[in-house]
Write a protein that holds these residues in place. Structure first.
Motif, mmCIF file in Angstrom:
data_model
loop_
_atom_site.group_PDB
_atom_site.id
_atom_site.type_symbol
_atom_site.label_atom_id
_atom_site.label_comp_id
_atom_site.label_asym_id
_atom_site.label_seq_id
_atom_site.Cartn_x
_atom_site.Cartn_y
_atom_site.Cartn_z
ATOM 1 N N VAL A 223 -1.140 5.467 14.804
ATOM 2 C CA VAL A 223 -1.754 4.490 13.916
ATOM 3 C C VAL A 223 -1.597 3.113 14.561
ATOM 4 O O VAL A 223 -0.502 2.770 15.034
ATOM 5 C CB VAL A 223 -1.085 4.500 12.519
ATOM 6 N N ASN B 150 3.244 9.986 10.925
ATOM 7 C CA ASN B 150 3.256 8.942 11.955
ATOM 8 C C ASN B 150 3.594 9.432 13.364
ATOM 9 O O ASN B 150 2.965 9.003 14.339
ATOM 10 C CB ASN B 150 4.223 7.825 11.551
ATOM 11 N N THR C 45 2.072 9.225 3.547
ATOM 12 C CA THR C 45 1.646 9.766 4.848
ATOM 13 C C THR C 45 2.602 9.418 5.973
ATOM 14 O O THR C 45 2.287 9.642 7.140
ATOM 15 C CB THR C 45 0.244 9.232 5.190
ATOM 16 N N ARG C 46 3.780 8.901 5.651
ATOM 17 C CA ARG C 46 4.711 8.467 6.699
ATOM 18 C C ARG C 46 5.114 9.632 7.604
ATOM 19 O O ARG C 46 5.329 9.430 8.805
ATOM 20 C CB ARG C 46 5.947 7.824 6.062
ATOM 21 N N ASN D 71 0.857 -1.185 0.000
ATOM 22 C CA ASN D 71 0.000 0.000 0.000
ATOM 23 C C ASN D 71 0.896 1.239 0.000
ATOM 24 O O ASN D 71 1.369 1.682 1.051
ATOM 25 C CB ASN D 71 -0.914 -0.005 1.217
ATOM 26 N N GLU E 172 5.094 -0.799 6.136
ATOM 27 C CA GLU E 172 4.457 -0.723 4.820
ATOM 28 C C GLU E 172 5.343 -1.313 3.723
ATOM 29 O O GLU E 172 4.861 -1.615 2.631
ATOM 30 C CB GLU E 172 4.111 0.725 4.473
ATOM 31 N N GLN F 257 1.798 0.463 14.907
ATOM 32 C CA GLN F 257 3.091 1.108 14.747
ATOM 33 C C GLN F 257 4.098 0.574 15.767
ATOM 34 O O GLN F 257 3.747 0.290 16.911
ATOM 35 C CB GLN F 257 2.964 2.624 14.932
ATOM 36 N N ASP G 180 0.248 4.259 -0.420
ATOM 37 C CA ASP G 180 -0.303 5.456 0.227
ATOM 38 C C ASP G 180 0.328 5.672 1.607
ATOM 39 O O ASP G 180 0.432 6.805 2.076
ATOM 40 C CB ASP G 180 -1.825 5.348 0.362
ATOM 41 N N GLU G 181 0.744 4.592 2.242
ATOM 42 C CA GLU G 181 1.356 4.708 3.560
ATOM 43 C C GLU G 181 2.747 5.336 3.491
ATOM 44 O O GLU G 181 3.256 5.841 4.495
ATOM 45 C CB GLU G 181 1.420 3.337 4.229
ATOM 46 N N HIS H 250 6.172 7.652 -3.428
ATOM 47 C CA HIS H 250 4.861 7.027 -3.634
ATOM 48 C C HIS H 250 4.560 6.885 -5.120
ATOM 49 O O HIS H 250 4.152 5.815 -5.593
ATOM 50 C CB HIS H 250 3.793 7.876 -2.941
#
Length: 431
Positions: free
Chosen positions: A157, A152, A148-149, A142, A346, A160, A144-145, A290
């Motif tokens: 989340v 964190n 958005t890292r 994924n 991820e 984690q 997308d993760e 990404h």
């Protein structure tokens, strides 16, 4: 050497269309394909014949009097060089290099021993036809993760895991990435996340080629010129982001690598230890990661236990190595800002760095031979990055023993980059 009767026809297409094996309408002001992609359109220069006089061929291209007022970079961006004759002269030295020049740019330094590079030589006629179109890749994670890292540390989340780097490991990562910055600025060696075919095959004006030329000014810049260098690099970084939507997969990968190198140079060389302007840059870098990863991180042939095309393998291993360096750099920035670093779950399931024999193979035929050996030795899939992470609490003893055998097998033929990854993970998580 005299030019052949085919020389002119081979040089009609621009560098970008030639690299992509695409049709070029050869418009003098820029071909339609490059215009649609908002990338720089550069036509190759015709080689001079032996009939050229010494005064013509040996003219000094680096004299300040012959410098233009502007330095043309990728995608049509132009940066002023009005910082004085000395600064302009330093910029004039930042020219694209061949692979041989990149490795041995300092003539006072002994060349890298041949045995250390698996007899690596510049790309031969055998590899001049590298075709990076129609790559059969897929992405098993994924992505997308990845984008958005950066969130964190601020938004919890579930699942984690904080990476508790020992002080020695943090220092090791810091010094290793700092050395990458010096390697890039000095140009004596190829960075471990840049493949040798990129040095000899990237078109003039591509993001990576521009980067490897531009950052050389950091090695020759004069005291007090750091602010100008930062301005130039930051402007080129902005240009990459603005142009990224028009890049094809190969150019996007080069943009990802170039942006990472710029971040390293800013942090370790031009503005040491400062993260104020780098946190937004890391957000952009993770977006590029990404976009590039989304195009594929694994060869489809690998899933079928068959040999992929060399071009497919090159692209995927470059992407994974660049990702791993980005994650390590993110941990350095997090330590500077005193925020936690989280395990990159991820990335679970994607291969670890490939063997030295495969990564440094100088030609297609040698790589195919080495890959056949790889398939014979690894009857199951190759080692994945998560096999270097903490051993799950519910893993039984036979599975732990098998995992350790696989890691031992992987360690038999890894290069310095793989050794670095293993040192970081084993000293952090044990093994």
């Amino acid at each position: 050497m005299k030019t052949t009767r085919y020389a002119n026809s081979r040089q009609k297409a621009c560098q970008q269309c030639s690299a992509a094996k695409a049709k070029c309408d050869r418009k003098p002001t820029g071909c339609s394909r490059c215009s649609q992609r908002n990338i720089s359109c550069v036509y190759p220069q015709v080689a001079h014949s032996r009939s050229q006089t010494p005064s013509q061929s040996e003219a000094n291209p680096q004299s300040p009097e012959s410098l233009p007022d502007m330095l043309t970079l990728s995608s049509g961006s132009r940066l002023s060089t009005h910082g004085g004759d000395e600064w302009a002269h330093a910029i004039s030295r930042a020219q694209p290099m061949s692979e041989r020049e990149y490795v041995n740019v300092n003539t006072n330094t002994a060349p890298v021993p041949v045995e250390h590079r698996l007899n690596q030589t510049p790309a031969t006629s055998e590899d001049a036809g590298l075709d990076f179109s129609n790559l059969d890749l897929f992405c098993p994670i994924n992505v997308d993760e990845i984008t958005t890292r950066w969130m964190n540390p601020y938004i919890p989340v579930p699942g984690q895991h904080i990476k508790q780097y020992p002080a020695g490991v943090s220092a090791f990562i810091f010094r290793t990435l700092k050395s990458y910055t010096a390697i890039a600025a000095r140009g004596r060696r190829i960075l471990p996340f840049i493949h040798h075919t990129q040095i000899s095959g990237s078109p003039v004006g591509s993001p990576l080629t521009t980067c490897l030329s531009l950052i050389r000014i950091c090695e020759t810049s004069l005291p007090g010129s750091e602010a100008t260098a930062m301005m130039m690099i930051q402007r080129e970084m902005q240009n990459i982001i603005e142009s990224s939507t028009g890049y094809d997969d190969l150019c996007l990968l080069g943009a990802f690598q170039a942006y990472l190198i710029y971040c390293l140079v800013l942090f370790f060389r031009l503005d040491p230890g400062t993260t104020t302007h780098l946190r937004p840059a890391m957000m952009s870098l993770q977006t590029l990661a990404h976009l590039s990863s989304k195009q594929g991180l694994i060869c489809m042939a690998d899933q079928q236990r068959t040999r992929p095309r060399w071009e497919e393998w090159i692209v995927t291993d470059i992407k994974r190595r660049t990702l791993y360096v980005m994650y390590l750099f993110d941990s350095v920035l997090s330590a500077q800002e005193d925020v936690p670093t989280f395990l990159g779950t991820e990335l679970s399931g994607i291969p670890a760095a490939a063997s030295k024999s495969l990564w440094q193979a100088p030609t297609r035929s040698i790589w195919e031979r080495e890959y056949n050996i790889h398939l014979a030795e690894w009857t199951e899939k190759g080692l994945t990055i998560d096999e270097l992470w903490p051993i799950p609490e519910d893993m039984d003893e036979p599975s732990i023993a098998k995992r350790r055998r696989r890691v031992d097998h992987w360690l038999e033929d890894i290069d310095e980059f793989g050794t670095m990854l293993y040192a970081v993970t084993v000293c952090t998580h044990g093994g």
